[in-house]
Design a protein around this motif. Structure first.
Motif, PDB file in Angstrom:
ATOM      1  N   VAL A 229       0.948  -0.910  -0.005  1.00 31.81           N
ATOM      2  CA  VAL A 229      -0.044   0.060  -0.159  1.00 31.81           C
ATOM      3  C   VAL A 229       0.777   1.320   0.155  1.00 31.81           C
ATOM      4  CG1 VAL A 229      -1.463   1.114   1.305  1.00 31.81           C
ATOM      5  CG2 VAL A 229      -1.961  -1.200   1.082  1.00 31.81           C
ATOM      6  N   ASP A 230       1.670   1.256   0.820  1.00 28.45           N
ATOM      7  CA  ASP A 230       2.991   2.598   0.824  1.00 28.45           C
ATOM      8  C   ASP A 230       3.504   2.761  -0.594  1.00 28.45           C
ATOM      9  OD1 ASP A 230       1.973   2.833   3.340  1.00 28.45           O
ATOM     10  OD2 ASP A 230       3.864   1.980   4.128  1.00 28.45           O
ATOM     11  N   THR A 231       3.945   1.696  -1.141  1.00 30.07           N
ATOM     12  CA  THR A 231       4.684   1.842  -2.379  1.00 30.07           C
ATOM     13  C   THR A 231       3.769   2.393  -3.621  1.00 30.07           C
ATOM     14  OG1 THR A 231       6.175  -0.080  -1.772  1.00 30.07           O
ATOM     15  CG2 THR A 231       5.995   0.689  -4.201  1.00 30.07           C
ATOM     16  N   PHE A 232       2.364   1.866  -3.563  1.00 33.35           N
ATOM     17  CA  PHE A 232       1.602   2.266  -4.363  1.00 33.35           C
ATOM     18  C   PHE A 232       1.169   3.868  -4.164  1.00 33.35           C
ATOM     19  CE2 PHE A 232      -0.282  -0.750  -7.413  1.00 33.35           C
ATOM     20  CZ  PHE A 232       0.655  -1.803  -7.515  1.00 33.35           C
ATOM     21  N   GLY A 236       1.505   7.361  -6.222  1.00 36.09           N
ATOM     22  CA  GLY A 236       0.295   7.846  -6.996  1.00 36.09           C
ATOM     23  C   GLY A 236      -0.666   7.023  -7.244  1.00 36.09           C
ATOM     24  N   ASN A 237      -0.360   5.845  -7.186  1.00 34.15           N
ATOM     25  CA  ASN A 237      -1.319   4.565  -7.628  1.00 34.15           C
ATOM     26  C   ASN A 237      -2.244   4.322  -6.555  1.00 34.15           C
ATOM     27  OD1 ASN A 237       0.072   4.755 -10.138  1.00 34.15           O
ATOM     28  ND2 ASN A 237       1.522   3.359  -9.300  1.00 34.15           N
TER      29      ASN A 237
END
Length: 385
Positions: A229-232, A236-237
């Motif tokens: 979740v943090d990476t997305f 901005g995804n």
């Protein structure tokens, strides 16, 4: 033979779908597609409406393809936004379109799943022609088959689809005995750099653990999903896969799902989630609780390479894009997709664009191949597509 579409993968029994040739690919398993649907990762809210294709002869399932009516172009990794804008400027609707693909996954593989008791060529042609005829009957703009393999692509081109190239970076196994044997095939500078990056991780007190889907406990799934979740969100995804969807995929796919989990002490601090077939490892999701020197390269590249060597896996596809993969042992590979736009004027324009784009992509891949980190004798014995 009759082609029809079903609005949910669960409308066909898992045993029938999985019995088709090509369904051994983890992304094409009934369990994978069903789990995405059951947990809301695909559906109208995200612009991926299931519309799976079934080719039948009476009660016999001859072939199938994972297909979706797309309301946007997100999550495809074969970018056609300019085509959509051209339709819009001419007062026409580009969406919905029919896409045969794995949702949110730029993974190469079969897109036509076939009954091995029937002639493959005829089945492929029926799917290729039938999908376009179905789109015409529905009055939608186009049909797109993404990240196809050679036999499927040939049938699609024979049916009049336009051929598009892309470029990814894959690692190939030259029969290495271990990770050190892989390093020995690199130039001295690249070998030293990889060893330095791996030392950075251990010097920070971080240890990596390899877990398969049915070995991951609830606390680890909590952490892995939080990293994802943090990476997305950082890019901005929208993170469409829920924590429960992750856990269900692990439970249902078992050893077809592989996670490399990094721990600092007892706490998981990063993780990379992959799927695997018998011959290919596919990198999919990565995230970390904080920035650690070298950890992205370790979890996303070196752990995967080491896993492939230990398990006799031929290829590692770590995901789309990233020229930084080349000095770490990954080489440019041409990817393929097929496109049919039902408005003849737009098809002519796209054909012209792709005729100019293909040689540019080939030249790009050739230039990057010259930067390969391998010694000349190793390059000669690496498998090639």
């Amino acid at each position: 033979m009759q082609l029809k579409a079903i609005p949910a993968i669960d409308e066909i029994a898992a045993a029938r779908w999985n019995a088709l040739e090509g369904a051994d690919n983890p992304f094409l398993r009934h369990e994978f597609l069903s789990t995405l649907e059951a947990h809301g990762a695909v559906g109208e809210a995200h612009g991926w409406i299931p519309h799976h294709l079934l080719l039948e002869d009476g009660d016999t399932l001859l072939a199938a393809a994972p297909a979706y009516l797309k309301l946007n172009s997100w999550g495809e990794f074969v970018f056609d936004f300019a085509w959509a804008h051209a339709y819009e400027r001419n007062g026409m609707d580009y969406y919905p379109k029919l896409v045969v693909a794995v949702p949110f996954s730029p993974v190469n593989g079969p897109r036509m799943l076939l009954n091995g008791d029937h002639p493959a060529g005829a089945l492929r042609q029926a799917l290729a022609d039938g999908a376009r005829e179905m789109a015409a009957q529905m009055g939608i703009s186009s049909v797109h088959w993404l990240f196809t393999r050679r036999a499927d692509q040939a049938a699609l081109q024979a049916s009049g689809y336009a051929h598009r190239y892309g470029c990814q970076y894959h690692w190939r196994n030259a029969g290495y005995a271990d990770f050190d044997a892989f390093l020995a095939g690199l130039s001295s500078k690249k070998r030293k750099n990889i060893r330095r990056e791996r030392r950075q991780v251990t010097d920070q007190g971080i240890e990596l653990q390899t877990l398969h889907g049915d070995e991951i406990d609830a606390r680890q799934w909590d952490a892995l999903h939080a990293f994802y979740v943090d990476t997305f969100r950082a890019h901005g995804n929208l993170p469409v896969i829920s924590r429960d969807c992750f856990e269900a995929l692990g439970r249902r796919l078992g050893d077809r799902l592989v996670a490399f989990v990094a721990h600092h002490g007892q706490a998981p601090v990063a993780g990379a989630i992959c799927l695997r077939s018998d011959d290919t490892l596919y990198g999919r999701y990565w995230g970390a609780a904080a920035d650690y020197d070298g950890l992205h390269f370790e979890a996303c590249y070196y752990q995967g390479i080491d896993y492939c060597i230990r398990h006799g896996i031929d290829r590692y596809e770590p995901g789309a894009q990233g020229e930084h993969k080349i000095p770490r042992g990954f080489l440019p590979v041409i990817t393929h997709s097929a496109h049919a736009l039902l408005d003849e004027r737009f098809q002519v324009a796209v054909d012209d664009f792709l005729a100019r784009e293909r040689p540019a992509v080939e030249d790009y891949a050739r230039q990057l191949t010259r930067e390969a980190p391998y010694r000349a004798e190793v390059m000669e014995r690496l498998p090639h597509d």
